[in-house]
Every structure is written in structure tokens, then in C-alpha cells.
Design a protein around this motif. Sequence first.
Motif, PDB file in Angstrom:
ATOM      1  N   LEU A 297       0.859  -1.045   0.123  1.00  0.00           N
ATOM      2  CA  LEU A 297      -0.076   0.029  -0.140  1.00  0.00           C
ATOM      3  C   LEU A 297       0.791   1.325  -0.035  1.00  0.00           C
TER       4      LEU A 297
ATOM      5  N   GLN B 125       1.223   4.195  -2.839  1.00  0.00           N
ATOM      6  CA  GLN B 125       0.950   5.538  -2.514  1.00  0.00           C
ATOM      7  C   GLN B 125       2.291   6.583  -2.772  1.00  0.00           C
TER       8      GLN B 125
ATOM      9  N   HIS C 296      -4.449   9.340  -4.375  1.00  0.00           N
ATOM     10  CA  HIS C 296      -4.399   8.680  -3.024  1.00  0.00           C
ATOM     11  C   HIS C 296      -5.578   7.622  -2.648  1.00  0.00           C
TER      12      HIS C 296
ATOM     13  N   THR D 298      -5.832   3.734  -2.518  1.00  0.00           N
ATOM     14  CA  THR D 298      -6.458   3.213  -1.292  1.00  0.00           C
ATOM     15  C   THR D 298      -7.482   2.329  -1.369  1.00  0.00           C
TER      16      THR D 298
ATOM     17  N   GLY E 215      -7.681  -0.946   2.710  1.00  0.00           N
ATOM     18  CA  GLY E 215      -6.710   0.128   2.513  1.00  0.00           C
ATOM     19  C   GLY E 215      -6.886   1.095   3.649  1.00  0.00           C
TER      20      GLY E 215
ATOM     21  N   MET F 123      -3.742   1.627   7.099  1.00  0.00           N
ATOM     22  CA  MET F 123      -3.303   2.760   7.491  1.00  0.00           C
ATOM     23  C   MET F 123      -3.621   3.017   8.778  1.00  0.00           C
TER      24      MET F 123
END
Length: 206
Positions: free
Chosen positions: A76, A80, A109, A113, A119, A123
Motif C-alpha cells: 500500500l 501511494q 491517493h 487506497t 486500505g 493505514m
Amino acid sequence: MPVQTNKKKIIGRPKGARGEETYKKLLQAAQDIIVEQGPDAINTNAIASKAGFTPPVFYRHFKDKYALLITLCENLMEAQNNLVVVEISQMGLDPDSVTNFVRNLFETHIKTTREYTAGFELMLLMRANPELKPIRLGSHIQMTQIMSGALSDAMPDVPKQVLSARIRVVIEIFYSTLEMLYETDFADQDIVIDACSSAITSIYGI
């Protein structure tokens, strides 16, 4: 651009179409469990069962559940980060250009995500879990270095240490705002992004 983290837990990406398919199914199963039941439900047996395999199959690909989560988080963050590498080369140093840069980053983004089933949850895990926190911090340091290198020649009057500190603050504000958008179901999205863009422009000193 790969995120630089501790690889001790990673056995390695499989070779061959069958191994790759199994590998991807395990990664997807873990994300499905996180979304459906929460991160506390993650364990090797649950992941293997969800993917339709036995536990020994899991251990052919990952040392433990954290090895799998590390892989997901690294994937991920790498996706990004690659967006920033592409966009930073096109950013001008006037207020409108910086604003457009930030807006484009939010758009890409969010899209990237959302392509990961868990996603947003990943985070949050990178903030809360000690095993995963170094991935987020390492990624942000890496991006600070890349952005500093890309902007230092264009901002010669700003000392490198000052520029790096400003960029690190920008990165933290950006990700905090991104998390806020997810947590509020993207309420007042345009207003929030405009406010963040203005703040970032101010931090750069433009």
C-alpha cells in the motif's frame, strides 16, 4: 519505489503461477477478515481458512500473520509513494500549482487506497501496531528525502534542514487529513481538501 523496512519476517514472493495465485488469495483473505471482523480476528488459521487452504500452505508463504500484514502495508505504501514521485516532478512553486498538486494527490491517493479492500484499515494499523509502525515512519522518511531532493534546487534560499522539516510536516498533515476524510465518510471533502492545500502552501513558505 519500494518501502525500506525490516524483511526478517518475509519468506519471499512465490515463483510460478500457482504459487502467485495462492499468495494473492492469502493477502486478499486477510483484508477481507480485517474489514468484516476487525484486525483482532486476524490469525494464521483464520487467514488460511478464509482463503480455502490449510495452515501449512500459509506457512509456505509467510512466517506469521505479521509477515503477511507487513507485506500488505508495504504494498500500500509503495503504491501511494509512487504517486508522489510522479506528481512532484510536475509541481510548480506558485500557490495555484501547490494547491493543484495537493488536490491531485488526494484524488489519486483515495483512488489507490480504495483499490485495497482494507486500505484505510491498514493505514490505521500502521499507526496503532508496533510491528507495523516502522513501515509508516520509514515510508514518510523516504518520501521526505525524495521530495527534498526534488525541491531543493528550486528553493535555494531555504536551508536543506528547514526544507526537510517542512516537507515532513506536510506529509503528516496530508495523511492525517486523508484519514479524517475516511473517518467522516468524506464529509465536506472539497472544503477539507482546500483547507489542507492552503495549509501546505503556507508551510512551504510560498
